[in-house]
Structures are given as C-alpha cells and as structure tokens.
Design a protein around this motif. Structure first.
Motif, PDB file in Angstrom:
ATOM      1  N   SER A   2       0.850  -1.182   0.000  1.00 36.24           N
ATOM      2  CA  SER A   2       0.000   0.000   0.000  1.00 36.24           C
ATOM      3  C   SER A   2       0.888   1.236   0.000  1.00 36.24           C
ATOM      4  O   SER A   2       2.072   1.171   0.287  1.00 36.24           O
ATOM      5  CB  SER A   2      -0.946  -0.001   1.202  1.00 36.24           C
ATOM      6  N   PRO A  88       3.963   2.880  -9.788  1.00 36.83           N
ATOM      7  CA  PRO A  88       2.796   2.045 -10.075  1.00 36.83           C
ATOM      8  C   PRO A  88       1.873   2.733 -11.080  1.00 36.83           C
ATOM      9  O   PRO A  88       1.853   3.950 -11.181  1.00 36.83           O
ATOM     10  CB  PRO A  88       2.091   1.915  -8.723  1.00 36.83           C
ATOM     11  N   LEU A 104     -10.102  -5.916 -13.903  1.00 31.30           N
ATOM     12  CA  LEU A 104      -9.578  -5.580 -12.579  1.00 31.30           C
ATOM     13  C   LEU A 104     -10.694  -5.208 -11.595  1.00 31.30           C
ATOM     14  O   LEU A 104     -10.436  -5.016 -10.409  1.00 31.30           O
ATOM     15  CB  LEU A 104      -8.574  -4.425 -12.680  1.00 31.30           C
ATOM     16  N   GLY A 120      -6.172   1.874  -2.751  1.00 29.72           N
ATOM     17  CA  GLY A 120      -6.137   0.477  -3.161  1.00 29.72           C
ATOM     18  C   GLY A 120      -4.767  -0.153  -3.039  1.00 29.72           C
ATOM     19  O   GLY A 120      -3.753   0.520  -2.903  1.00 29.72           O
ATOM     20  N   GLN A 121      -4.780  -1.442  -3.058  1.00 32.31           N
ATOM     21  CA  GLN A 121      -3.548  -2.215  -3.002  1.00 32.31           C
ATOM     22  C   GLN A 121      -2.991  -2.369  -4.410  1.00 32.31           C
ATOM     23  O   GLN A 121      -3.737  -2.662  -5.340  1.00 32.31           O
ATOM     24  CB  GLN A 121      -3.830  -3.603  -2.426  1.00 32.31           C
ATOM     25  N   ALA A 122      -1.695  -2.185  -4.554  1.00 32.84           N
ATOM     26  CA  ALA A 122      -1.049  -2.428  -5.846  1.00 32.84           C
ATOM     27  C   ALA A 122      -1.093  -3.927  -6.124  1.00 32.84           C
ATOM     28  O   ALA A 122      -0.943  -4.739  -5.216  1.00 32.84           O
ATOM     29  CB  ALA A 122       0.388  -1.935  -5.823  1.00 32.84           C
ATOM     30  N   ARG A 123      -1.351  -4.286  -7.371  1.00 34.62           N
ATOM     31  CA  ARG A 123      -1.384  -5.689  -7.774  1.00 34.62           C
ATOM     32  C   ARG A 123      -0.401  -5.905  -8.903  1.00 34.62           C
ATOM     33  O   ARG A 123      -0.308  -5.099  -9.818  1.00 34.62           O
ATOM     34  CB  ARG A 123      -2.764  -6.074  -8.293  1.00 34.62           C
ATOM     35  N   ALA A 124       0.294  -6.997  -8.843  1.00 35.22           N
ATOM     36  CA  ALA A 124       1.197  -7.349  -9.939  1.00 35.22           C
ATOM     37  C   ALA A 124       0.350  -7.887 -11.086  1.00 35.22           C
ATOM     38  O   ALA A 124      -0.556  -8.689 -10.875  1.00 35.22           O
ATOM     39  CB  ALA A 124       2.192  -8.404  -9.484  1.00 35.22           C
ATOM     40  N   VAL A 125       0.636  -7.406 -12.284  1.00 41.95           N
ATOM     41  CA  VAL A 125      -0.035  -7.875 -13.486  1.00 41.95           C
ATOM     42  C   VAL A 125       1.043  -8.401 -14.421  1.00 41.95           C
ATOM     43  O   VAL A 125       1.996  -7.691 -14.740  1.00 41.95           O
ATOM     44  CB  VAL A 125      -0.833  -6.736 -14.168  1.00 41.95           C
ATOM     45  N   THR A 126       0.906  -9.640 -14.811  1.00 41.24           N
ATOM     46  CA  THR A 126       1.878 -10.230 -15.728  1.00 41.24           C
ATOM     47  C   THR A 126       1.589  -9.739 -17.136  1.00 41.24           C
ATOM     48  O   THR A 126       0.461  -9.845 -17.623  1.00 41.24           O
ATOM     49  CB  THR A 126       1.797 -11.769 -15.695  1.00 41.24           C
ATOM     50  N   SER A 136      -1.169  -6.094 -22.040  1.00 43.07           N
ATOM     51  CA  SER A 136      -1.735  -6.520 -20.763  1.00 43.07           C
ATOM     52  C   SER A 136      -2.867  -7.527 -20.919  1.00 43.07           C
ATOM     53  O   SER A 136      -3.098  -8.326 -20.032  1.00 43.07           O
ATOM     54  CB  SER A 136      -2.263  -5.310 -19.988  1.00 43.07           C
TER      55      SER A 136
END
Length: 149
Positions: A2, A88, A104, A120-126, A136
């Motif tokens: 966060s 981010p 998302l 919001g929480q950062a999310r890893a996106v491959t 993406s």
C-alpha cells in the motif's frame, strides 16, 4: 503493497479522444483524488505515441504514480513507456470497452475509482511481450491485427 496517498504526486496521462463524453467523469475522479490530498498533474495526449513518451518520463518528472485516463490503447502505450523500476500504474476507465479496467473490477463510479487509486492495493499484473512490445490483455495477429491497426 500500500502507499501513503497523502504524499503522492500523480501524473495523469489523459487521452481526450477516448470516451469523449466522459470528461465530466474524469473531472469528478480528479476532484476526489485532490480532496484526498493527492497532487494531480493532467497531461493530455495529442497524437499516437504521446502516452508512451509521458509514461517513460514519469519517474524523472517526480511522479509517484502514473494514472492512465483513457481506453485500452492508451493503457497499452503507457505500459510500453514504463521501464525498469517504475511508479505504479493506475487506471481511470474512459474508453469504449476498457477491458483491463473491467477485468480488474474498477467499476464506473468516480468515487470508487478514486478510492482504488488513492487507497487500493497495488497488484502485480503479468504482461505479455510480442515483437518487443508489452501487452496486458491480448495480442492479435494477422487479420485481427490489421483491423485493429
């Protein structure tokens, strides 16, 4: 992971062509972010490639986070501008389909989008990679790629 939203400087890469009727929605999101204490710098794109260039210079410009206000194409350009350790990336869905934003679960309420960006929480996106370009969601080849181009 966060982030301390109160200390954040946002670079908002805005595609004015994406979702032309949604300018008021963007204004409401930006107002909500400013009420939360974030510093917002809006940079509109003028031509193809601008989002990539703006994203590439985000870190040097002092941005703590890149926010893409546009559609899937603007998001894709921005992803290709981010290199190495980067700020981010967040999304304000303005385009017609906004497939990534939908996947998302960002929704379409201004306050909810602002909350996701600020709290919001950062999310890893491959990401995928084809011919040196990141993507993406999906990549098309042949006729599909020709039509999209």
């Amino acid at each position: 992971m966060s982030y301390d939203a109160a200390a954040e400087r946002l670079l908002v890469i805005y595609n004015p062509i994406a979702g032309r009727r949604r300018r008021r929605f963007l204004s409401r999101v930006l107002e909500a972010l400013e009420r939360r204490g974030l510093s917002v710098r809006l940079e509109p794109t003028k031509k193809r490639g601008d989002a990539e260039s703006l994203a590439r210079g985000a870190k040097e410009s002092g941005a703590d986070r890149v926010v893409v206000a546009g559609g899937d194409g603007t998001i894709n350009e921005s992803l290709n501008g981010l290199e190495g350790p980067t700020p981010p990336l967040a999304i304000v869905p303005l385009g017609t389909a906004n497939v990534l934003a939908h996947e998302l679960g960002l929704g379409h309420r201004a306050e909810a989008v602002a909350a996701a960006i600020a709290d919001g929480q950062a999310r890893a996106v491959t990401l995928g990679l084809v011919n040196g370009r990141r993507f993406s969601m999906m990549a098309g080849v042949g006729f599909d790629a020709h039509v999209v181009r």
